[in-house]
Design a protein around this motif. Sequence first.
Motif, PDB file in Angstrom:
ATOM      1  N   MET A   1       0.812  -1.210   0.000  1.00 28.42           N
ATOM      2  CA  MET A   1       0.000   0.000   0.000  1.00 28.42           C
ATOM      3  C   MET A   1       0.853   1.270   0.000  1.00 28.42           C
ATOM      4  O   MET A   1       0.363   2.356   0.261  1.00 28.42           O
ATOM      5  N   THR A   2       2.116   1.099  -0.234  1.00 26.91           N
ATOM      6  CA  THR A   2       2.959   2.290  -0.221  1.00 26.91           C
ATOM      7  C   THR A   2       2.927   2.979  -1.573  1.00 26.91           C
ATOM      8  O   THR A   2       2.833   2.348  -2.609  1.00 26.91           O
ATOM      9  N   LEU A  44     -11.061  -3.503  -0.323  1.00 28.82           N
ATOM     10  CA  LEU A  44     -10.643  -2.472  -1.273  1.00 28.82           C
ATOM     11  C   LEU A  44      -9.122  -2.379  -1.220  1.00 28.82           C
ATOM     12  O   LEU A  44      -8.539  -2.151  -0.171  1.00 28.82           O
ATOM     13  N   ARG A  48      -0.503   1.136  -7.836  1.00 30.71           N
ATOM     14  CA  ARG A  48      -0.136   2.244  -8.723  1.00 30.71           C
ATOM     15  C   ARG A  48       0.398   1.652 -10.009  1.00 30.71           C
ATOM     16  O   ARG A  48       1.315   0.844  -9.963  1.00 30.71           O
ATOM     17  N   VAL A  78      -8.438  -1.013  -7.245  1.00 32.29           N
ATOM     18  CA  VAL A  78      -8.257   0.257  -7.942  1.00 32.29           C
ATOM     19  C   VAL A  78      -6.885   0.273  -8.608  1.00 32.29           C
ATOM     20  O   VAL A  78      -5.869  -0.011  -7.984  1.00 32.29           O
ATOM     21  N   GLN A  83      -2.426   8.213  -8.789  1.00 32.61           N
ATOM     22  CA  GLN A  83      -1.295   8.172  -7.854  1.00 32.61           C
ATOM     23  C   GLN A  83       0.055   8.166  -8.562  1.00 32.61           C
ATOM     24  O   GLN A  83       1.076   8.408  -7.933  1.00 32.61           O
ATOM     25  N   TYR A 170      -2.349  12.408  -0.447  1.00 28.23           N
ATOM     26  CA  TYR A 170      -2.649  11.053  -0.934  1.00 28.23           C
ATOM     27  C   TYR A 170      -3.319  10.164   0.116  1.00 28.23           C
ATOM     28  O   TYR A 170      -4.175   9.342  -0.233  1.00 28.23           O
ATOM     29  N   GLN A 174      -6.647   8.066  -0.702  1.00 29.80           N
ATOM     30  CA  GLN A 174      -6.795   6.640  -0.438  1.00 29.80           C
ATOM     31  C   GLN A 174      -8.043   6.379   0.415  1.00 29.80           C
ATOM     32  O   GLN A 174      -8.757   5.404   0.199  1.00 29.80           O
ATOM     33  N   ASP A 177     -10.875   6.375  -1.910  1.00 28.44           N
ATOM     34  CA  ASP A 177     -10.977   5.089  -2.627  1.00 28.44           C
ATOM     35  C   ASP A 177     -11.758   4.078  -1.800  1.00 28.44           C
ATOM     36  O   ASP A 177     -12.668   3.403  -2.284  1.00 28.44           O
ATOM     37  N   VAL A 186      -9.096  -3.912   4.383  1.00 29.09           N
ATOM     38  CA  VAL A 186      -7.953  -3.521   3.545  1.00 29.09           C
ATOM     39  C   VAL A 186      -6.744  -4.380   3.929  1.00 29.09           C
ATOM     40  O   VAL A 186      -6.258  -4.284   5.052  1.00 29.09           O
TER      41      VAL A 186
HETATM   42  N1  TRP Z   1      -1.191   3.154  -2.814  1.00 29.74           N
HETATM   43  C1  TRP Z   1      -1.369   1.790  -3.215  1.00 29.74           C
HETATM   44  C2  TRP Z   1      -0.075   1.269  -3.863  1.00 29.74           C
HETATM   45  O1  TRP Z   1       0.765   2.041  -4.243  1.00 29.74           O
HETATM   46  C3  TRP Z   1      -2.511   1.621  -4.167  1.00 29.74           C
HETATM   47  C4  TRP Z   1      -3.802   2.083  -3.604  1.00 29.74           C
HETATM   48  C5  TRP Z   1      -4.530   3.158  -4.027  1.00 29.74           C
HETATM   49  C6  TRP Z   1      -4.526   1.527  -2.519  1.00 29.74           C
HETATM   50  N2  TRP Z   1      -5.645   3.307  -3.303  1.00 29.74           N
HETATM   51  C7  TRP Z   1      -5.683   2.328  -2.364  1.00 29.74           C
HETATM   52  C8  TRP Z   1      -4.321   0.449  -1.672  1.00 29.74           C
HETATM   53  C9  TRP Z   1      -6.624   2.069  -1.350  1.00 29.74           C
HETATM   54  C10 TRP Z   1      -5.248   0.193  -0.665  1.00 29.74           C
HETATM   55  C11 TRP Z   1      -6.378   0.997  -0.510  1.00 29.74           C
HETATM   56  O2  TRP Z   1       0.083   0.096  -4.020  1.00 29.74           O
END
Ligand code: TRP
Length: 370
Positions: A1-2, A44, A48, A78, A83, A170, A174, A177, A186
Motif C-alpha cells: 500500500m505504499t 478495497l 499504482r 483500484v 497516484q 494522498y 486513499q 478510494d 484492507v
Molecule cells: N497506494 C497503493 C499502492 O501504491 C494503491 C492504492 C490506491 C490503494 N488506493 C488504495 C491500496 C486504497 C489500498 C487501498 O500500491
Amino acid sequence: MTVVPATPPTPAATAETPAVRAARRRSAEIEARIDKDPSAFRVLTGDRPTGALHLGHYLATLANRVRLQDAGVDVVLVVADYQVITDRDETGDLRGTVREVVLDYLAAGIDPDRTTIFTHSAVAALHQLMLPFLSLVTVAELERNPTVKAEAVDAARRQQRSMSGLLLTYPVHQAADILAMHGNLVPVGADQLPHLETTRTVARRFNQRFTAAQPYFAEPDALLTESVTVLGHDGAKMSTSRGNSLELRSSEDDTAAFFRRARTDSLRHITYEPEERPEVANLLRIGAHLAGTTPEVLAGSIGAAGAGRLKEVVTEAVVEGLRPLRARRRALQADGAGVVGEVLARGAERANRLAAGTLTDVRELMGTVY
Ligand code: TRP
C-alpha cells in the motif's frame, strides 16, 4: 500500500509491537468470519500502475487477493492512475502500463465476473468525495503519515523535487478510494498498519460532524497479511522503480538469468537465517512459497549443495509455479486490447455506481442537495 518506493522495512518497523499484536488477533477473528460469511466483507485495495507487476507483488498481495476472491469476498481493485503523478512528471506510457497490470491481475486468477477492477480516472464521484474528506484532517496529520514523511525526508536529502500537493493529500485520496466503495477490509503488511489510520480517522470524523446520531461510514479494518518482503537481484527490496525486479510476464530464460544474478553470501551450507543471511533467506522464501513448502525444509534439502544448487531449485520452483499464470497471460495477450478494455469498462460501471451512491448519501448528510 505504499505510494513511494519503500526502503526495506527495518526489523524495528515490523517488530511485534502491541499494535501489531492487536491487529494480528483482530485479523485472525476476521479470517474466521470470512470463512462463515464472506459476503459481509468488501476488500478495497489496488496498485499504482508504474510498471508490469513483479514477483514481489505476486507473493505479497496478488495471491492473497485471489484467495479472498475465491473465498467469496467482494474484492474491488483500484488501478490508481492518479497516484502515478504524485511524485513524477513523466507518466510514461500509462495506457500500456495499465494494460499490463490488468493482464497480470487476470493471469494471476482475478476473475472480472467476481472482482471489480477500475481506474481512478474513470470514477469522478470518488474524487469529489475527497473535498469534504480533506476538511477533516490537518496538514500536521498529513505530514505525520509514514509515506508522506518518508517522501519529504527523501526529497530534502536528495534536494530534488519538493513534495506535490497530491502527495501530501494522498492518504485522504486513499480514504476516498476505500470509503467511496464502502470497503470494510484492507489487506496490509505489518509495517503498513499506520496507512489505514487516516481512512479510519476520516470515517470517524465524518460521522461525528455530519451524522452523529447514526454513523454512516464504517471504519474499515486492516487484514494483516504476512508481509513477504521479496528482494531484487541487488539485495534491495524488489520494486519497479529500482529496476531490480522479476516481472511476472518475463520468460523462463529471464527467470533463470534473474536468479543467477541474485545475491547470496560466502557460506557454503544453506540454512534459513532471515536475520543473518537475508539474501539466502529471500531465495528460500520465494522457492518455498512457490513449491508449497517451508523455507526451513527447503534449506534442509539443499544443505551442503550450496548457493548454486539453491538458485537452480528456486528457478525451477518459480518457473513451475508461474507456468499457469504465464500461459494464461499469453492467451489473454493474444486476444489484443479487447479484454482489458472490456474488463475496465465493466469495473468502471460498477465503481461509478457505488461511488455515485456514496456521494449522494454524503451530499444529503451534509445538506448540499438543493
Ligand atoms: N497506494 C497503493 C499502492 O501504491 C494503491 C492504492 C490506491 C490503494 N488506493 C488504495 C491500496 C486504497 C489500498 C487501498 O500500491
